[in-house]
Motif scaffolding. Structure first.
Motif, PDB file in Angstrom:
ATOM      1  N   UNK A 135      52.632  50.315  41.417  1.00 20.20           N
ATOM      2  CA  UNK A 135      52.078  49.137  42.078  1.00 20.20           C
ATOM      3  C   UNK A 135      50.556  49.256  42.090  1.00 20.20           C
ATOM      4  N   UNK A 136      49.880  48.271  41.472  1.00 19.61           N
ATOM      5  CA  UNK A 136      48.426  48.309  41.345  1.00 19.61           C
ATOM      6  C   UNK A 136      47.805  47.137  42.085  1.00 19.61           C
ATOM      7  N   UNK A 137      46.571  47.325  42.525  1.00 15.91           N
ATOM      8  CA  UNK A 137      45.863  46.308  43.301  1.00 15.91           C
ATOM      9  C   UNK A 137      44.510  46.017  42.669  1.00 15.91           C
ATOM     10  N   UNK A 138      44.232  44.725  42.510  1.00  8.77           N
ATOM     11  CA  UNK A 138      42.895  44.267  42.139  1.00  8.77           C
ATOM     12  C   UNK A 138      42.426  43.343  43.252  1.00  8.77           C
ATOM     13  N   UNK A 139      41.314  43.700  43.886  1.00 12.96           N
ATOM     14  CA  UNK A 139      40.866  42.897  45.012  1.00 12.96           C
ATOM     15  C   UNK A 139      39.411  43.199  45.335  1.00 12.96           C
ATOM     16  N   UNK A 140      38.762  42.192  45.882  1.00 10.71           N
ATOM     17  CA  UNK A 140      37.420  42.341  46.420  1.00 10.71           C
ATOM     18  C   UNK A 140      37.419  41.730  47.814  1.00 10.71           C
ATOM     19  N   UNK A 141      36.611  42.280  48.670  1.00 16.82           N
ATOM     20  CA  UNK A 141      36.548  41.805  50.041  1.00 16.82           C
ATOM     21  C   UNK A 141      36.152  40.332  50.083  1.00 16.82           C
ATOM     22  N   UNK A 142      37.048  39.506  50.669  1.00 18.76           N
ATOM     23  CA  UNK A 142      36.792  38.078  50.801  1.00 18.76           C
ATOM     24  C   UNK A 142      37.121  37.257  49.587  1.00 18.76           C
ATOM     25  N   UNK A 143      37.675  37.847  48.525  1.00 17.29           N
ATOM     26  CA  UNK A 143      37.931  37.121  47.277  1.00 17.29           C
ATOM     27  C   UNK A 143      39.392  37.180  46.844  1.00 17.29           C
TER      28      UNK A 143
END
Length: 616
Positions: free
Chosen positions: A445-453
């Motif tokens: 399980x992988x995550x791509x994320x930026x704070x607030x986006x």
């Protein structure tokens, strides 16, 4: 050592370490036994010297004892306590040197005892017995070494008395044998006590290293470990056992709480009071979901989850998962997209239930942490991976995850930060469970994320297609909502439960569904009812005193087979054990179905429809 602990890899390693500690303890105490044996041999020699017929023959065993123990003192004094790789060598040395010393002491009984008068014979018996008893404190850490020393001594004393011909009336010989047995038992008990003490010491040290408590608390833990020996032996038991027990104990009162609240909701009441009942019911369901998550996490960490390999419909699974969150998403003004390309196989082979659990957890997080925008659930084929690999993605436009919070996001009971936890709530178990399940399926399980986006969770698992989907796809039982309600209205249900609240809840539910309920508070009372009248079905609690629900079910089935109809009665287990192994035990006992507490009205109604006779 009398080892009753489960043989996990950790405990096998710990047992070997304890065995090495016992050998080190044996070597450390060697000088005490050596000095004592040298002094005893010299005293015995001078006490019996004047009565010896042959001083040369009589002096030989004493000289041998002194020589052996002087050699041991010299050998032990030149070496440091043995390291792990030296343990076998030192064990052999202590065994054979003790065996030689025991044979020499036994030779005193064989060679010296027949030469001296009766008072000195009794004195030699006392000296030999004392030497053997003294070995309990110095040689008992390794019981074979203790036996190698003491058995020849008692054998030599017995042989000497036989040779001297003074077994009249065999009293002294009997005393020697009784004392020998007592010494052997004491040595075994001493070895067990020492081994357990060393085991608990190592377990304590490991706990102290892992805990961040102060040294004073660690000392208190040592005292508690001595008072609770049995609990300490089970300290390495899996965390899942505790969680499963707590789940059982909490589900039982939850059954009463949620059951009564549900009965209130279906009754006639003012709108305001109905809102109160709905709120209480929703809160109870949230608590139940937390319990289920805890149990799932415990089973996964204990490696007790076995993936199924059955066929299921991919489109049906996606529809069901999205349908669960459609209303919540709409209520928040979110758009929920479902993207399933038509060229993907619909019938696939895998664990559909666990895949559904992963997607539900990911979608639940997406809906919770997204205030505006959209959520997308998609499946696609990744051509860079094996041919049967499908990539699942859940993308949202929510609050996102800060870079420094990503590392701990898949840990149990962790959220991005305390602000998120206070604002949105939750236990932090959903992503941990999803991550573990995906790992069991061979993916990541992988995550791509930026704070607030926003965030995008992706995982890839192999789901081989199943040909002839119309016949191969798993046929799911009809849902509770869609099942035909053809249960006759005059059915009589026997409710067996030792808990008065659970009996009351079950009775009200059965009565609300239009049937008669008869109550029994024990398995024995249930059997008496079965002899008095006929029932359409039995709702049986599993955990009852004296006669368990499993035993009562077996007895009822045997009783029903002896009736003119000669067939078993539908018996449904009411259990707070939310584990599959318990459900299997219920079916093996002759129960036809299992309802896990807390039971809803819809679940009970579906069960009655499934197993009770219908009208003609």
């Amino acid at each position: 050592m009398d080892d009753t602990r489960p043989h996990t890899a950790h405990q096998i390693q710990a047992t070997r370490a304890v065995d090495a500690d016992r050998v080190r303890l044996l070597c450390t105490q060697a000088w005490i036994g050596s000095v004592a044996n040298i002094a005893t041999a010299l005293i015995a020699f001078f006490l019996t010297l004047s009565a010896m017929e042959s001083v040369l023959i009589g002096a030989l065993p004493y000289a041998g004892v002194v020589f052996v123990y002087l050699a041991r003192l010299f050998h032990v004094g030149l070496h440091q306590p043995p390291q792990d790789d030296e343990i076998p060598k030192w064990r052999h040395y202590m065994f054979f040197s003790s065996l030689l010393a025991g044979i020499l002491w036994g030779s005193v009984g064989c060679l010296v005892l027949p030469q001296v008068d009766l008072p000195r014979q009794l004195l030699l018996v006392l000296i030999g017995s004392g030497v053997s008893a003294g070995a309990v404190s110095t040689l008992a850490p390794v019981y074979p070494v203790f036996l190698a020393f003491t058995l020849p001594i008692f054998g030599g004393l017995t042989a000497g008395y036989l040779y001297a011909g003074i077994f009249q009336p065999y009293g002294v010989g009997a005393l020697i044998l009784v004392f020998a047995a007592l010494v052997m038992k004491t040595g075994r008990h001493q070895e067990t006590s020492i081994a357990r003490a060393l085991w608990f010491s190592r377990e304590k040290d490991a706990l102290v290293l892992d805990l961040t408590e102060a040294r004073a608390q660690a000392e208190e833990a040592r005292a508690l470990a001595e008072e609770a020996q049995h609990e300490a032996e089970m300290a390495s038991a899996a965390k899942s056992t505790f969680l499963a027990k707590m789940s059982h104990e909490l589900r039982t009162p939850l059954h009463g709480v949620l059951g009564m609240i549900e009965l209130l909701r279906v009754s006639s009441m003012p709108t305001k009071e109905r809102e109160f009942a709905d709120t209480a019911h929703a809160s109870g369901q949230t608590l139940l979901a937390i319990l289920d998550d805890l149990l799932d996490l415990a089973k996964i960490e204990a490696q007790k989850v076995e993936l199924e390999h059955t066929s299921f419909s991919l489109s049906q699974l996606m529809d069901e998962v999205c349908a669960l969150f459609e209303l919540q998403a709409t209520a928040k003004g979110l758009v929920l997209h479902r993207d399933l390309p038509a060229d993907l196989p619909d019938a696939v082979l895998g664990d559909g239930a666990r895949l559904r659990q992963v997607l539900v957890n990911l979608l639940a997080n997406a809906v919770k942490f997204t205030e505006q925008g959209s959520i997308t659930v998609m499946v696609k084929r990744d051509h860079q991976r094996p041919v049967n690999a499908l990539t699942f993605t859940v993308r949202d436009t929510g609050i996102g995850v800060a870079h420094d919070a990503k590392a701990q996001l898949f840990d149990a009971f962790q959220q991005a930060d305390n602000t998120v936890s206070r604002r949105y709530g939750g236990t932090g178990l959903g992503l941990a469970i999803a991550h573990q399940i995906v790992s069991l399926m061979g993916g990541e399980l992988q995550l791509k994320s930026e704070d607030g986006q926003g965030s995008e969770f992706t995982f890839c698992v192999e789901l081989p297609p199943v040909h002839q989907a119309s016949s191969a796809c798993e046929r799911r039982p009809p849902s509770i909502e869609s099942a035909p309600l053809s249960l006759r209205e005059d059915a009589t249900i026997l409710i067996v439960d030792d808990n008065s609240i659970n009996r009351a809840v079950a009775k009200e539910m059965v009565t609300h569904l239009g049937h008669e309920a008869v109550l029994a508070e024990s398995g024995a009372e249930a059997i008496k009812w079965m002899k008095r009248r006929a029932f359409a079905l039995v709702l049986m609690d599993c955990e009852m005193p004296e006669m368990s629900g499993l035993e009562a079910a077996q007895a009822i089935n045997l009783l029903m087979l002896k009736t003119p109809a000669g067939r078993k009665l539908p018996i449904v287990a009411l259990t707070a054990h939310a584990i599959e192994t318990h459900a299997e035990k219920c079916r093996e006992a002759g129960m036809c179905d299992v309802l896990t507490k807390p039971v809803s009205l819809a679940e009970l109604e579906q069960c009655l429809v499934r197993w009770c006779p219908t009208t003609s």
